[in-house]
Design a protein around this motif. Structure first.
Motif, PDB file in Angstrom:
ATOM      1  N   LYS A   1     -77.994  -1.973  16.638  1.00  0.00           N
ATOM      2  CA  LYS A   1     -76.649  -1.456  16.388  1.00  0.00           C
ATOM      3  C   LYS A   1     -75.954  -1.017  17.682  1.00  0.00           C
ATOM      4  O   LYS A   1     -75.394   0.072  17.785  1.00  0.00           O
ATOM      5  N   ILE A   2     -76.008  -1.878  18.668  1.00  0.00           N
ATOM      6  CA  ILE A   2     -75.405  -1.598  19.967  1.00  0.00           C
ATOM      7  C   ILE A   2     -73.896  -1.812  19.887  1.00  0.00           C
ATOM      8  O   ILE A   2     -73.434  -2.827  19.375  1.00  0.00           O
ATOM      9  N   LEU A   3     -73.158  -0.857  20.389  1.00  0.00           N
ATOM     10  CA  LEU A   3     -71.702  -0.931  20.423  1.00  0.00           C
ATOM     11  C   LEU A   3     -71.249  -0.969  21.876  1.00  0.00           C
ATOM     12  O   LEU A   3     -71.865  -0.360  22.744  1.00  0.00           O
ATOM     13  N   VAL A   4     -70.174  -1.686  22.133  1.00  0.00           N
ATOM     14  CA  VAL A   4     -69.632  -1.787  23.489  1.00  0.00           C
ATOM     15  C   VAL A   4     -68.153  -1.419  23.448  1.00  0.00           C
ATOM     16  O   VAL A   4     -67.538  -1.368  22.391  1.00  0.00           O
ATOM     17  N   GLY A   5     -67.605  -1.178  24.608  1.00  0.00           N
ATOM     18  CA  GLY A   5     -66.174  -0.878  24.703  1.00  0.00           C
ATOM     19  C   GLY A   5     -65.330  -2.119  24.491  1.00  0.00           C
ATOM     20  O   GLY A   5     -65.807  -3.248  24.612  1.00  0.00           O
ATOM     21  N   ARG A   6     -64.071  -1.912  24.188  1.00  0.00           N
ATOM     22  CA  ARG A   6     -63.165  -3.039  23.916  1.00  0.00           C
ATOM     23  C   ARG A   6     -63.027  -3.962  25.132  1.00  0.00           C
ATOM     24  O   ARG A   6     -63.061  -5.170  24.994  1.00  0.00           O
ATOM     25  N   VAL A   7     -62.838  -3.372  26.296  1.00  0.00           N
ATOM     26  CA  VAL A   7     -62.627  -4.182  27.505  1.00  0.00           C
ATOM     27  C   VAL A   7     -63.888  -4.967  27.840  1.00  0.00           C
ATOM     28  O   VAL A   7     -63.821  -6.172  28.114  1.00  0.00           O
ATOM     29  N   SER A   8     -65.042  -4.307  27.794  1.00  0.00           N
ATOM     30  CA  SER A   8     -66.275  -5.016  28.132  1.00  0.00           C
ATOM     31  C   SER A   8     -66.587  -6.095  27.099  1.00  0.00           C
ATOM     32  O   SER A   8     -67.113  -7.150  27.443  1.00  0.00           O
ATOM     33  N   LYS A   9     -66.228  -5.863  25.840  1.00  0.00           N
ATOM     34  CA  LYS A   9     -66.432  -6.888  24.817  1.00  0.00           C
ATOM     35  C   LYS A   9     -65.575  -8.117  25.122  1.00  0.00           C
ATOM     36  O   LYS A   9     -66.062  -9.248  25.068  1.00  0.00           O
ATOM     37  N   ARG A  10     -64.333  -7.886  25.474  1.00  0.00           N
ATOM     38  CA  ARG A  10     -63.439  -9.013  25.776  1.00  0.00           C
ATOM     39  C   ARG A  10     -63.873  -9.752  27.033  1.00  0.00           C
ATOM     40  O   ARG A  10     -63.849 -10.983  27.079  1.00  0.00           O
ATOM     41  N   VAL A  11     -64.275  -9.010  28.047  1.00  0.00           N
ATOM     42  CA  VAL A  11     -64.733  -9.638  29.292  1.00  0.00           C
ATOM     43  C   VAL A  11     -65.984 -10.480  29.021  1.00  0.00           C
ATOM     44  O   VAL A  11     -66.089 -11.622  29.491  1.00  0.00           O
ATOM     45  N   CYS A  12     -66.926  -9.929  28.277  1.00  0.00           N
ATOM     46  CA  CYS A  12     -68.153 -10.675  27.965  1.00  0.00           C
ATOM     47  C   CYS A  12     -67.853 -11.910  27.125  1.00  0.00           C
ATOM     48  O   CYS A  12     -68.455 -12.964  27.332  1.00  0.00           O
ATOM     49  N   ARG A  13     -66.931 -11.779  26.192  1.00  0.00           N
ATOM     50  CA  ARG A  13     -66.576 -12.939  25.364  1.00  0.00           C
ATOM     51  C   ARG A  13     -65.959 -14.036  26.219  1.00  0.00           C
ATOM     52  O   ARG A  13     -66.300 -15.215  26.075  1.00  0.00           O
ATOM     53  N   VAL A  14     -65.063 -13.668  27.131  1.00  0.00           N
ATOM     54  CA  VAL A  14     -64.417 -14.669  27.997  1.00  0.00           C
ATOM     55  C   VAL A  14     -65.456 -15.330  28.900  1.00  0.00           C
ATOM     56  O   VAL A  14     -65.470 -16.563  29.036  1.00  0.00           O
ATOM     57  N   ILE A  15     -66.331 -14.541  29.505  1.00  0.00           N
ATOM     58  CA  ILE A  15     -67.363 -15.109  30.388  1.00  0.00           C
ATOM     59  C   ILE A  15     -68.288 -16.027  29.597  1.00  0.00           C
ATOM     60  O   ILE A  15     -68.623 -17.129  30.049  1.00  0.00           O
ATOM     61  N   GLY A  16     -68.711 -15.608  28.410  1.00  0.00           N
ATOM     62  CA  GLY A  16     -69.601 -16.421  27.591  1.00  0.00           C
ATOM     63  C   GLY A  16     -68.973 -17.728  27.148  1.00  0.00           C
ATOM     64  O   GLY A  16     -69.600 -18.787  27.198  1.00  0.00           O
ATOM     65  N   VAL A  17     -67.715 -17.676  26.734  1.00  0.00           N
ATOM     66  CA  VAL A  17     -67.029 -18.896  26.286  1.00  0.00           C
ATOM     67  C   VAL A  17     -66.761 -19.826  27.469  1.00  0.00           C
ATOM     68  O   VAL A  17     -66.912 -21.051  27.351  1.00  0.00           O
ATOM     69  N   LEU A  18     -66.372 -19.272  28.615  1.00  0.00           N
ATOM     70  CA  LEU A  18     -66.163 -20.113  29.801  1.00  0.00           C
ATOM     71  C   LEU A  18     -67.463 -20.778  30.251  1.00  0.00           C
ATOM     72  O   LEU A  18     -67.456 -21.944  30.655  1.00  0.00           O
ATOM     73  N   ALA A  19     -68.566 -20.048  30.186  1.00  0.00           N
ATOM     74  CA  ALA A  19     -69.857 -20.637  30.549  1.00  0.00           C
ATOM     75  C   ALA A  19     -70.226 -21.760  29.583  1.00  0.00           C
ATOM     76  O   ALA A  19     -70.698 -22.823  30.001  1.00  0.00           O
ATOM     77  N   LEU A  20     -69.992 -21.550  28.292  1.00  0.00           N
ATOM     78  CA  LEU A  20     -70.266 -22.597  27.306  1.00  0.00           C
ATOM     79  C   LEU A  20     -69.368 -23.806  27.551  1.00  0.00           C
ATOM     80  O   LEU A  20     -69.825 -24.955  27.495  1.00  0.00           O
ATOM     81  N   PHE A  21     -68.101 -23.565  27.853  1.00  0.00           N
ATOM     82  CA  PHE A  21     -67.180 -24.658  28.163  1.00  0.00           C
ATOM     83  C   PHE A  21     -67.648 -25.435  29.388  1.00  0.00           C
ATOM     84  O   PHE A  21     -67.597 -26.663  29.413  1.00  0.00           O
ATOM     85  N   PHE A  22     -68.122 -24.739  30.414  1.00  0.00           N
ATOM     86  CA  PHE A  22     -68.606 -25.391  31.629  1.00  0.00           C
ATOM     87  C   PHE A  22     -69.833 -26.253  31.326  1.00  0.00           C
ATOM     88  O   PHE A  22     -69.961 -27.364  31.839  1.00  0.00           O
ATOM     89  N   VAL A  23     -70.723 -25.750  30.480  1.00  0.00           N
ATOM     90  CA  VAL A  23     -71.899 -26.538  30.088  1.00  0.00           C
ATOM     91  C   VAL A  23     -71.459 -27.780  29.324  1.00  0.00           C
ATOM     92  O   VAL A  23     -71.943 -28.890  29.583  1.00  0.00           O
ATOM     93  N   LEU A  24     -70.536 -27.621  28.390  1.00  0.00           N
ATOM     94  CA  LEU A  24     -70.059 -28.769  27.618  1.00  0.00           C
ATOM     95  C   LEU A  24     -69.272 -29.750  28.478  1.00  0.00           C
ATOM     96  O   LEU A  24     -69.285 -30.952  28.223  1.00  0.00           O
ATOM     97  N   LEU A  25     -68.600 -29.238  29.503  1.00  0.00           N
ATOM     98  CA  LEU A  25     -67.856 -30.100  30.420  1.00  0.00           C
ATOM     99  C   LEU A  25     -68.787 -31.056  31.163  1.00  0.00           C
ATOM    100  O   LEU A  25     -68.388 -32.157  31.535  1.00  0.00           O
TER     101      LEU A  25
END
Length: 157
Positions: free
Chosen positions: A69-93
């Motif tokens: 039940k780990i909770l994170v801040g709004r900004v860190s959640k958004r930053v992590c989501r962007v980094i994770g999606v960009l990394a996935l996009f780079f792998v798929l690229l």
């Protein structure tokens, strides 16, 4: 994290991991070698291992976020989501040249980086998957921040 977010991501990433495992087993048993000219086989050769590593990182992160039940801040959640999606996009690229051979020269850089990192530093790809999972975590609504429960109380007497 909402239950629907957890279940949806869990099902999707388990399916990705199972498909990658099945392809890698098929390939390493020698059954895929005669079909190497097929673009889908080439795509699997390039993407199966990095996607499997990414999916393992996501699954570990999802389990940790859900059960602890780990909770994170709004900004860190958004930053992590962007980094994770960009990394996935780079792998798929990296797999695009297998489907569109005309882009082979232009996208050779991402393909080489993904294949090299998969061989040399597989934990890096797993950690990027973990960062994606942190981007799916619940948001801490307290004003003191996500780590407030670990800090001493502010008592002034």
């Amino acid at each position: 994290m909402k239950k629907s977010t957890f279940v949806g991501n869990l099902v999707a990433w388990v399916a990705v991991a199972a498909a990658c495992c099945a392809f890698l087993a098929w390939w390493h048993l020698g059954n895929g070698t005669p079909n190497i000219s097929d673009p889908l086989v080439q795509l699997g050769v390039v993407l199966a291992a990095p996607l499997l590593l990414y999916a393992i990182g996501v699954l570990i992160g999802l389990a940790l976020m859900w059960f602890k039940k780990i909770l994170v801040g709004r900004v860190s959640k958004r930053v992590c989501r962007v980094i994770g999606v960009l990394a996935l996009f780079f792998v798929l690229l990296a797999g695009v040249p297998a489907l569109a051979p005309d882009t082979g020269e232009a996208l050779m850089g991402p393909a080489m980086v993904v294949v090299y990192v998969t061989m040399v530093a597989p934990l890096m790809i797993m950690m990027l998957g973990f960062v994606y999972a942190v981007g799916c975590a619940g948001v801490d609504t307290s004003k003191r921040g996500p780590f407030a429960k670990y800090l001493p109380e502010d008592h002034f007497e």
